[in-house]
Design a protein around this motif. Structure first.
Motif, short mmCIF file in Angstrom:
data_model
loop_
_atom_site.label_atom_id
_atom_site.label_comp_id
_atom_site.label_asym_id
_atom_site.label_seq_id
_atom_site.Cartn_x
_atom_site.Cartn_y
_atom_site.Cartn_z
N THR A 151 -8.31 -15.05 -1.63
CA THR A 151 -7.30 -14.16 -2.20
C THR A 151 -5.93 -14.78 -2.01
OG1 THR A 151 -8.62 -12.23 -1.65
CG2 THR A 151 -6.30 -11.86 -2.10
N GLU A 152 -5.28 -15.07 -3.09
CA GLU A 152 -3.95 -15.65 -3.01
C GLU A 152 -2.93 -14.54 -2.75
OE1 GLU A 152 -2.97 -18.07 -6.30
OE2 GLU A 152 -4.86 -19.18 -6.27
N LYS A 153 -1.92 -14.87 -2.02
CA LYS A 153 -0.88 -13.90 -1.71
C LYS A 153 -0.05 -13.59 -2.95
CE LYS A 153 -0.27 -14.69 3.23
NZ LYS A 153 0.71 -15.00 4.30
N SER A 154 0.32 -12.33 -3.07
CA SER A 154 1.21 -11.93 -4.15
C SER A 154 2.62 -12.41 -3.86
CB SER A 154 1.21 -10.41 -4.30
OG SER A 154 -0.08 -9.94 -4.63
N GLU A 155 3.35 -12.65 -4.92
CA GLU A 155 4.75 -13.07 -4.77
C GLU A 155 5.64 -11.84 -4.65
OE1 GLU A 155 5.92 -16.17 -4.44
OE2 GLU A 155 3.81 -16.75 -4.36
N PRO A 156 6.72 -11.92 -3.86
CA PRO A 156 7.66 -10.79 -3.74
C PRO A 156 8.26 -10.41 -5.09
CG PRO A 156 8.10 -12.45 -2.06
CD PRO A 156 7.13 -13.06 -3.02
N ALA B 34 9.10 7.65 1.35
CA ALA B 34 8.20 7.04 0.37
C ALA B 34 8.95 5.98 -0.43
CB ALA B 34 7.63 8.11 -0.55
N ASN B 35 10.19 6.28 -0.79
CA ASN B 35 11.01 5.31 -1.53
C ASN B 35 11.34 4.09 -0.67
OD1 ASN B 35 11.06 6.98 -3.78
ND2 ASN B 35 12.98 7.96 -3.19
N VAL B 36 11.62 4.33 0.61
CA VAL B 36 11.92 3.21 1.52
C VAL B 36 10.71 2.28 1.61
CG1 VAL B 36 12.39 2.58 3.92
CG2 VAL B 36 13.67 4.44 2.86
N PHE B 37 9.54 2.85 1.79
CA PHE B 37 8.34 2.02 1.94
C PHE B 37 8.02 1.27 0.65
CE2 PHE B 37 6.98 5.60 5.01
CZ PHE B 37 7.80 5.08 6.00
N ASP B 38 8.17 1.94 -0.49
CA ASP B 38 7.94 1.26 -1.77
C ASP B 38 8.90 0.10 -1.96
OD1 ASP B 38 5.88 2.94 -2.42
OD2 ASP B 38 7.06 4.23 -3.75
N SER B 39 10.17 0.32 -1.59
CA SER B 39 11.17 -0.74 -1.72
C SER B 39 10.87 -1.90 -0.79
CB SER B 39 12.57 -0.18 -1.43
OG SER B 39 12.91 0.82 -2.35
N TYR B 40 10.44 -1.57 0.44
CA TYR B 40 10.09 -2.62 1.39
C TYR B 40 8.96 -3.49 0.87
CZ TYR B 40 7.95 -4.88 5.41
OH TYR B 40 7.40 -5.81 6.24
N MET B 41 7.96 -2.87 0.27
CA MET B 41 6.79 -3.62 -0.19
C MET B 41 7.10 -4.53 -1.38
SD MET B 41 3.50 -1.07 0.47
CE MET B 41 4.23 0.43 -0.20
N LYS B 42 8.27 -4.37 -1.98
CA LYS B 42 8.69 -5.33 -3.01
C LYS B 42 9.12 -6.65 -2.37
CE LYS B 42 9.99 -1.72 -6.25
NZ LYS B 42 11.07 -0.92 -6.83
N TYR B 43 9.58 -6.58 -1.13
CA TYR B 43 9.86 -7.80 -0.37
C TYR B 43 8.60 -8.33 0.31
CZ TYR B 43 14.88 -6.76 -0.76
OH TYR B 43 16.16 -6.52 -1.22
N ALA B 44 7.71 -7.41 0.68
CA ALA B 44 6.49 -7.77 1.43
C ALA B 44 5.27 -7.28 0.65
CB ALA B 44 6.53 -7.15 2.82
N PRO B 45 4.96 -7.90 -0.47
CA PRO B 45 3.89 -7.39 -1.34
C PRO B 45 2.50 -7.46 -0.72
CG PRO B 45 4.61 -9.55 -2.07
CD PRO B 45 5.58 -9.12 -1.02
N ASN B 46 2.36 -8.23 0.35
CA ASN B 46 1.05 -8.35 1.00
C ASN B 46 0.93 -7.44 2.23
OD1 ASN B 46 0.01 -10.58 -0.73
ND2 ASN B 46 1.86 -11.55 0.08
N VAL B 47 1.93 -6.59 2.41
CA VAL B 47 1.88 -5.58 3.46
C VAL B 47 1.70 -4.22 2.79
CG1 VAL B 47 3.12 -4.42 5.32
CG2 VAL B 47 3.36 -6.89 5.02
N GLU B 48 0.71 -3.49 3.23
CA GLU B 48 0.48 -2.14 2.73
C GLU B 48 0.98 -1.13 3.76
OE1 GLU B 48 -3.15 0.99 1.74
OE2 GLU B 48 -3.60 -1.11 2.18
N VAL B 49 1.93 -0.28 3.36
CA VAL B 49 2.47 0.74 4.26
C VAL B 49 1.85 2.08 3.89
CG1 VAL B 49 4.51 1.89 5.15
CG2 VAL B 49 4.64 -0.52 4.48
N GLU B 50 1.13 2.66 4.82
CA GLU B 50 0.55 3.99 4.62
C GLU B 50 1.47 5.03 5.24
OE1 GLU B 50 -3.19 6.76 6.10
OE2 GLU B 50 -3.36 4.58 6.24
#
Length: 449
Positions: A34-39, A76-92
């Protein structure tokens, strides 16, 4: 200096790039890769110091928090925004709208704490003593923006024995909200930030309107919530917790608590029991025009903005011999059991960045813990007027509150104080009898020497 991240905020709102997981099509006898997603957002487009590292992180994080629906949506908005920088981190997001402390304790007992979670400024010690909190000293070194321009004193509530084990995500000042229409109707001059307790008492009496035995409008309100009594005792420079023991019967503490007691006795404020009998709360009585002055935190502003059909504003709490603003906060902790502490620290860094905070402070539920952001309209917005909130940052917290919080016995102590003050406010005892009983009970059961 910390920087406002308007450029990256704009980019976050307008970006439409789609991230995808690229699965290698290997032969059946080979492991699929699995290749890592790009930010979705480049580190070059932000001043947040953790962006480059975020792109290389992966794994899952659980983040548990309380609050109302405003806070659920904000984070929820903060976590969604963070995952745009860290696309391979899933925040629940683990949002708990009620009975949060009990549910957190249940998870702790089961050894199943989330990676990141909130606890009150008074709840840190218990989790620390149970060995459940990760030491953040290295995190502060790795992410220096976390403490850049931070307001004096706020870190102390999460620092135990030199270990930073909890981080103050925000704070709320304690101010006096004013129904300006009721002031105008009564012909009473609106107070300014330099008013005194004596001014306050006189104004409360003038604003109280009675019809026979019925009170149509109370001049003000009191409460046995911790922010109220911490504020009033602190405004007389009281050492209400001293040398490891309860000290509410000291002359200074008694003078502060007597402000609330006297307002109830002279009819300028309803007792908590009287408020409960109406089926409302103090803030609701303010909203419907039954209370003219209401001391509270910033958390009431969203509802006041949407529900008050009159002109209203806020000023600093009246001055006694000095001023103190109680530190009311949820502290962010990283669980010692977290298997992804590196990503947890990175998410905390993003949450506390100018960019992350901009998504939270817009609602006006709380205030940033950074002095430069306190002066920024994007983070401390109006109405009400900003000065009372900005000014209170200069006298935030006090030694007694810190010492009492770090006993690990706050919950029991707070319950004793609430019960004792309730007896006084409802006329069961005098305020002098109440504080003597509180001190005796606390110092013979909780804080024995």
């Amino acid at each position: 200096m910390r920087k406002n991240l308007k450029k990256s905020l704009s980019l976050l709102m307008t970006t439409t790039l789609a991230a995808s997981m690229l699965i290698g099509c290997g032969s059946p006898d080979k492991e699929e890769k699995t290749e890592k997603s790009e930010p979705k957002v480049s580190a070059e487009d932000t001043d947040w110091e953790g962006a480059s590292k975020a792109a290389d992180l992966s794994g899952k994080l659980t983040y548990m928090h309380s609050g109302d629906d405003y806070e659920r949506e904000m984070y929820a908005n903060v976590f969604d925004s963070y995952m745009k920088y860290a696309p391979n981190v899933e925040v629940e997001q683990m949002y708990v709208p009620s009975d949060y402390a009990t549910k957190l304790q249940t998870l702790a007992t089961a050894g199943n704490l989330p990676d990141l979670f909130w606890t009150s400024e008074a709840g840190v010690k218990a989790y620390y003593e149970a060995g459940m909190l990760s030491n953040m000293n290295d995190v502060l070194e790795e992410y220096p923006q976390l403490t850049e321009d931070i307001i004096d004193g706020v870190m102390e509530f999460g620092n135990i024995e030199g270990n930073q084990v909890a981080f103050p995500k925000d704070w709320t000042s304690y101010v006096m909200y004013l129904n300006l229409d009721l002031f105008e109707e009564a012909g009473v001059e609106v107070p300014t930030n330099d008013w005194t307790v004596e001014d306050y008492k006189e104004i409360a009496a003038e604003l109280t309107k009675e019809s026979g035995d019925r009170v149509d409008v109370y001049g003000t309100a009191i409460n046995n919530y911790r922010a109220d009594w911490i504020n009033w005792m602190g405004n007389y420079d009281a050492e209400w917790f001293k040398d490891g023991q309860s000290n509410l019967s000291s002359p200074e503490a008694l003078e502060g608590l007597s402000v609330m007691y006297d307002l109830v006795k002279d009819g300028s404020a309803p007792s908590p029991g009287t408020v409960s009998s109406t089926g409302d709360s103090e803030d609701r009585l303010f909203v419907i025009g039954k209370v003219a002055m209401y001391p509270s935190g910033r958390w009431v502003i969203p509802s006041f903005r949407s529900e008050c059909d009159f002109e209203w504003d806020a000023v600093e709490m009246p001055k006694g011999t000095t001023r103190t603003c109680p530190f009311i906060c949820s502290m962010v902790c990283i669980a010692e059991t977290s298997e992804n502490k590196e990503a947890a620290a990175n998410l905390l860094s993003y949450q506390m960045s100018d960019e992350g905070l901009a998504q939270v402070m817009e609602s006006a539920l709380s205030l940033p813990v950074y002095s430069d952001l306190m002066a920024d309209d994007n983070y401390v917005n109006t109405p009400p007027s900003k000065d009372a909130f900005i000014n209170s940052a200069a006298y935030l917290g006090n030694a007694s509150q810190i010492e009492a919080c770090l006993t690990g016995q706050w919950s029991e102590y707070n319950s004793m104080i609430n019960a004792g003050l309730s007896d006084a406010f409802e006329g069961v005892t005098t305020i002098e009898e109440a504080v003597e009983k509180i001190d005796e009970q606390a110092n013979t059961t909780l804080f024995k020497k």
